[in-house]
Design a protein around this motif. Structure first.
Motif, mmCIF file in Angstrom:
data_model
loop_
_atom_site.group_PDB
_atom_site.id
_atom_site.type_symbol
_atom_site.label_atom_id
_atom_site.label_comp_id
_atom_site.label_asym_id
_atom_site.label_seq_id
_atom_site.Cartn_x
_atom_site.Cartn_y
_atom_site.Cartn_z
ATOM 1 N N VAL A 158 0.858 -1.183 0.000
ATOM 2 C CA VAL A 158 0.000 0.000 0.000
ATOM 3 C C VAL A 158 0.893 1.231 0.000
ATOM 4 C CG1 VAL A 158 -1.799 1.274 1.217
ATOM 5 C CG2 VAL A 158 -1.796 -1.228 1.258
ATOM 6 N N ALA A 159 0.729 2.074 -1.002
ATOM 7 C CA ALA A 159 1.555 3.279 -1.110
ATOM 8 C C ALA A 159 0.915 4.439 -0.367
ATOM 9 C CB ALA A 159 1.739 3.637 -2.585
ATOM 10 N N GLY A 160 1.761 5.394 -0.004
ATOM 11 C CA GLY A 160 1.259 6.639 0.557
ATOM 12 C C GLY A 160 0.906 6.608 2.022
ATOM 13 N N LEU A 161 1.342 5.572 2.764
ATOM 14 C CA LEU A 161 1.055 5.498 4.193
ATOM 15 C C LEU A 161 2.175 6.149 4.990
ATOM 16 C CD1 LEU A 161 -0.309 1.842 4.507
ATOM 17 C CD2 LEU A 161 -1.571 3.946 4.059
ATOM 18 N N SER A 162 1.813 6.732 6.112
ATOM 19 C CA SER A 162 2.826 7.406 6.933
ATOM 20 C C SER A 162 3.535 6.448 7.888
ATOM 21 C CB SER A 162 2.167 8.531 7.748
ATOM 22 O OG SER A 162 1.159 7.991 8.606
ATOM 23 N N GLY A 163 2.905 5.300 8.167
ATOM 24 C CA GLY A 163 3.490 4.350 9.108
ATOM 25 C C GLY A 163 4.472 3.408 8.446
ATOM 26 N N SER A 164 5.067 2.533 9.271
ATOM 27 C CA SER A 164 6.087 1.599 8.792
ATOM 28 C C SER A 164 5.485 0.342 8.179
ATOM 29 C CB SER A 164 7.007 1.197 9.950
ATOM 30 O OG SER A 164 6.247 0.591 10.999
ATOM 31 N N LEU A 165 4.188 0.113 8.376
ATOM 32 C CA LEU A 165 3.539 -1.093 7.861
ATOM 33 C C LEU A 165 2.839 -0.767 6.544
ATOM 34 C CD1 LEU A 165 1.946 -2.346 11.206
ATOM 35 C CD2 LEU A 165 4.108 -3.058 10.182
ATOM 36 N N ASP A 166 3.315 -1.401 5.460
ATOM 37 C CA ASP A 166 2.744 -1.092 4.155
ATOM 38 C C ASP A 166 2.151 -2.307 3.457
ATOM 39 O OD1 ASP A 166 5.053 -2.448 3.630
ATOM 40 O OD2 ASP A 166 5.850 -1.000 2.175
ATOM 41 N N ARG A 167 2.150 -3.483 4.105
ATOM 42 C CA ARG A 167 1.544 -4.671 3.521
ATOM 43 C C ARG A 167 1.262 -5.684 4.621
ATOM 44 N NH1 ARG A 167 5.365 -7.032 -0.810
ATOM 45 N NH2 ARG A 167 3.806 -8.692 -0.708
ATOM 46 N N MET A 168 0.349 -6.600 4.339
ATOM 47 C CA MET A 168 -0.047 -7.553 5.368
ATOM 48 C C MET A 168 1.059 -8.524 5.733
ATOM 49 S SD MET A 168 -4.068 -8.521 5.159
ATOM 50 C CE MET A 168 -4.244 -8.956 3.452
ATOM 51 N N ALA A 169 2.027 -8.708 4.837
ATOM 52 C CA ALA A 169 3.133 -9.618 5.149
ATOM 53 C C ALA A 169 3.870 -9.178 6.406
ATOM 54 C CB ALA A 169 4.090 -9.697 3.972
ATOM 55 N N ARG A 170 3.884 -7.880 6.679
ATOM 56 C CA ARG A 170 4.578 -7.372 7.859
ATOM 57 C C ARG A 170 3.794 -7.677 9.149
ATOM 58 N NH1 ARG A 170 8.836 -4.333 6.322
ATOM 59 N NH2 ARG A 170 8.787 -3.414 4.228
ATOM 60 N N LEU A 171 2.554 -8.160 8.997
ATOM 61 C CA LEU A 171 1.752 -8.558 10.155
ATOM 62 C C LEU A 171 1.783 -10.068 10.360
ATOM 63 C CD1 LEU A 171 -1.439 -6.366 9.530
ATOM 64 C CD2 LEU A 171 0.577 -5.804 10.896
ATOM 65 N N GLY A 172 2.657 -10.742 9.629
ATOM 66 C CA GLY A 172 2.730 -12.205 9.751
ATOM 67 C C GLY A 172 1.723 -12.920 8.888
ATOM 68 N N ILE A 173 1.087 -12.184 7.938
ATOM 69 C CA ILE A 173 0.086 -12.769 7.043
ATOM 70 C C ILE A 173 0.737 -12.986 5.679
ATOM 71 C CG2 ILE A 173 -2.142 -12.411 5.940
ATOM 72 C CD1 ILE A 173 -2.825 -10.565 8.324
ATOM 73 N N ASP A 174 0.682 -14.209 5.174
ATOM 74 C CA ASP A 174 1.395 -14.533 3.945
ATOM 75 C C ASP A 174 0.541 -15.403 3.032
ATOM 76 O OD1 ASP A 174 3.439 -14.531 2.125
ATOM 77 O OD2 ASP A 174 4.979 -15.131 3.584
ATOM 78 N N THR A 175 1.027 -15.621 1.807
ATOM 79 C CA THR A 175 0.373 -16.490 0.843
ATOM 80 C C THR A 175 1.259 -17.698 0.584
ATOM 81 O OG1 THR A 175 1.407 -15.409 -1.047
ATOM 82 C CG2 THR A 175 -0.676 -14.505 -0.268
ATOM 83 N N ASN A 176 0.776 -18.630 -0.240
ATOM 84 C CA ASN A 176 1.616 -19.744 -0.659
ATOM 85 C C ASN A 176 1.441 -19.961 -2.148
ATOM 86 O OD1 ASN A 176 -0.703 -21.528 -1.076
ATOM 87 N ND2 ASN A 176 -0.857 -21.528 1.162
ATOM 88 N N GLY A 177 2.211 -20.874 -2.728
ATOM 89 C CA GLY A 177 2.167 -21.087 -4.162
ATOM 90 C C GLY A 177 1.074 -22.027 -4.598
ATOM 91 N N ALA A 197 3.913 -11.808 15.293
ATOM 92 C CA ALA A 197 4.155 -10.562 14.568
ATOM 93 C C ALA A 197 2.916 -9.675 14.593
ATOM 94 C CB ALA A 197 4.563 -10.872 13.131
ATOM 95 N N LEU A 198 1.744 -10.292 14.434
ATOM 96 C CA LEU A 198 0.506 -9.510 14.493
ATOM 97 C C LEU A 198 0.287 -8.955 15.891
ATOM 98 C CD1 LEU A 198 -2.115 -8.479 13.296
ATOM 99 C CD2 LEU A 198 -3.164 -10.702 13.753
ATOM 100 N N ASP A 199 0.500 -9.778 16.914
ATOM 101 C CA ASP A 199 0.328 -9.304 18.296
ATOM 102 C C ASP A 199 1.261 -8.138 18.592
ATOM 103 O OD1 ASP A 199 -1.585 -11.208 18.734
ATOM 104 O OD2 ASP A 199 -0.200 -12.654 19.630
#
Length: 567
Positions: free
Chosen positions: A436-455, A467-469
């Motif tokens: 997500v662009a244009g945010l003022s905080g350090s978190l710009d995507r859900m991956a930084r909250l411990g949320i990920d995808t797989n192949g 990480a979320l906690d």
């Protein structure tokens, strides 16, 4: 002869032939029915997807609301001293409340004994018990004096009761009434003992007579009281109530007008009227002390304003001559500061200066109070979204993928080959997981909250709960911005896409509507074809009937020739 019966004259089963030819002619209809079945299955699948996407959108809207991330929890050290709640956005912090005085309500007590005497003279030979203005009605039955039962009825006069006491005790106990003090007295040359376990009348209690170990017992207080259920002008007030003579009596409590009619309203009627009004007080009558009282419905050091406008209700009931027991304000301090005051035991921002915090004082004492973020609710909002997101992806995968059974037969999903359904899956994943662009905080995507995808699929998984906690505890503002930013937040962009998909004019709504129209069009085509089939069928039947008619005529001629030529 019914020549419409197949083969009746010709011996040829032409109707079966007609049926077979009609069925051959229906071949295009059967193809259309197969096509319609596929259309309706596709429409059902899109409908199920629309429902699931709508559920997902509801979860997205929860994340889009800033209030979710501003929710607060309160924790009280001593819940017997305080009860607390905090509105969304209340400042986080720890407080110590010390309650030194609870708020109480003001009470205006009228003067006691506002009722007139039971009888104007000492002669009570005409004072019938059932009509006397005792504080409580006399019950018929028995009561005991010196162990002897005295039976009374409500039709007895008070003098009858005295006579029965004398008879029951052999003249050793005498009773009398004193109009000056409005009391009953019992006298004897020896100790009088009142009552027994088998008494059924309440006379002794109503007459306020109690044992004192002597030969003289008198009522503990004046006996006359108000008859609260009869008209005011006949209710036994010592100071007669007047409504001004017109039935339009009026008085004011705290500026609110209360009307009364002395000839038709009872004290109970007026009390009910006061309590139902906006005067902010509760009125009650105490028959034991024979007085009226008014209590403020709210707590605090607040007065009660009284004014007789027409008539003398307030004066006659002793309220204007009574006393005001002033209410108390709540007094408390926060974090050992100065004394703060509230008229209510519920402390709000107006009193404490702490925005969004509501505290109810329950008793005197000191207690800690912590206001913290409701991270559990926020985490649930995120995980609920992930659950519905994955359910949506699973449904799309089920409807678009193909499967192979044990015999190697491949079965395509209902929406297999439908590009719009496949595009939904990838679009949802991209909108949810991309940076997500244009945010003022350090978190710009859900991956930084411990949320990920797989192949393997388009699912999103909480792989690192710690990480979320940690983000919820230490970077809550950034988490809130990531999801709920009005312009760039994940929830905002997902909601916009879902609106364009399952909104009233959304692409999926239009797709379902189009499939519905296609199915209806097929119905019309089949109906048109069936009309042609039926027309052709009828023409064939008509032709074969004519053939039967001709054959029948030939058969008749042949029979004639055979009979006449002896063939």
């Amino acid at each position: 002869m019914d020549l419409g019966v197949s083969g009746l004259a010709s011996g040829f089963d032409w109707r079966s032939l007609v049926d077979q030819l009609s069925e051959v002619e229906r071949s295009p209809q059967r193809l259309l029915l197969q096509e319609q079945s596929q259309v309706e299955q596709r429409n059902t699948a899109y409908g199920a997807l629309r429902t699931q996407l709508s559920v997902l959108q509801n979860r997205v809207k929860v994340l889009q609301e800033p209030d979710l991330f501003a929710r607060r929890l309160t924790s009280v050290g001593d819940d017997t001293v305080l009860r607390a709640s905090a509105a969304s956005g209340a400042p986080l912090g720890s407080y110590t409340f010390n309650v030194t005085q609870l708020a109480t309500n003001a009470v205006r007590q009228g003067t006691a004994n506002i009722g007139a005497r039971l009888n104007p003279t000492n002669d009570v030979s005409s004072l019938v018990l059932g009509e006397a203005a005792f504080s409580t009605g006399i019950k018929a039955g028995t009561f005991s004096i010196n162990g002897q039962p005295v039976s009374i009825a409500t039709t007895d006069t008070l003098q009858d009761v005295f006579d029965k006491i004398g008879t029951a005790t052999g003249g050793t106990v005498t009773g009398s009434y004193d109009a000056l003090t409005d009391t009953i007295s019992l006298t004897s040359g020896s100790e009088i003992v009142l009552g027994s376990a088998t008494d059924t009348s309440n006379f002794l209690a109503v007459a306020k007579l109690q044992n004192n170990g002597t030969g003289t017992i008198s009522s503990g207080a004046a006996l006359g009281s108000i008859k609260s259920g009869v008209a005011l002008n006949a209710a036994n007030f010592s100071n007669a109530i007047s409504d001004g003579g017109s039935g339009a009596g009026e008085f004011k409590i705290n500026g609110v007008s209360i009307s009364f009619d002395a000839g038709s309203d009872s004290l109970k009627n007026v009390i009910d009227r006061i309590n139902a009004s906006t005067a902010g007080v509760t009125a009650s009558y105490d028959p034991v002390n024979d007085r009226l009282s008014l209590s403020n419905k709210v707590t605090g050091d607040l007065g009660i304003g009284l004014e007789d406008v027409s008539g003398n209700f307030l004066a006659a009931t002793g309220l204007t001559g009574g006393t005001l027991a002033r209410g108390k304000n709540l007094e408390y301090s926060v974090n050992n500061g100065g004394t703060l005051v509230s008229t209510s035991n519920t402390i709000t921002e107006e009193s404490s200066g702490i925005a969004g915090l509501s505290v109810t004082a329950l008793k005197l004492g000191e207690s800690s109070l912590d206001v913290s973020s409701d991270t559990a609710a926020i985490k649930k909002g995120i995980t609920d979204f992930l659950d519905e997101f994955n359910k949506t992806q699973a449904l799309i995968d089920k409807e678009t993928s193909s499967t192979t059974d044990s015999k190697g037969v491949v079965k395509a999903g209902t929406l297999a080959g439908q590009s719009d359904a496949n595009e939904m899956a990838s679009k949802l994943r991209s909108l949810a997981f991309a940076s997500v662009a244009g945010l003022s905080g350090s978190l710009d995507r859900m991956a930084r909250l411990g949320i990920d995808t797989n192949g393997d699929n388009n699912n999103l998984t909480l792989k690192d709960g710690a990480a979320l906690d940690d983000a919820l505890l230490n970077s809550l503002d950034s988490v809130a911005e990531l999801f709920s930013s009005e312009t760039n937040g994940i929830a905002a962009r997902l909601n916009s896409y879902l609106d364009s998909t399952v909104g009233d004019e959304g692409a999926l709504e239009q797709r379902i509507e189009g499939l519905g129209k296609q199915s209806t069009s097929i119905d019309q085509q089949i109906a048109d074809m069936e009309r042609i089939v039926q027309a052709n069928r009828q023409r064939m039947i008509d032709s074969f009937v004519k053939m039967e008619e001709a054959q029948a005529q030939i058969n008749q001629q042949l029979q004639y020739l055979q009979r006449n030529l002896n063939l």
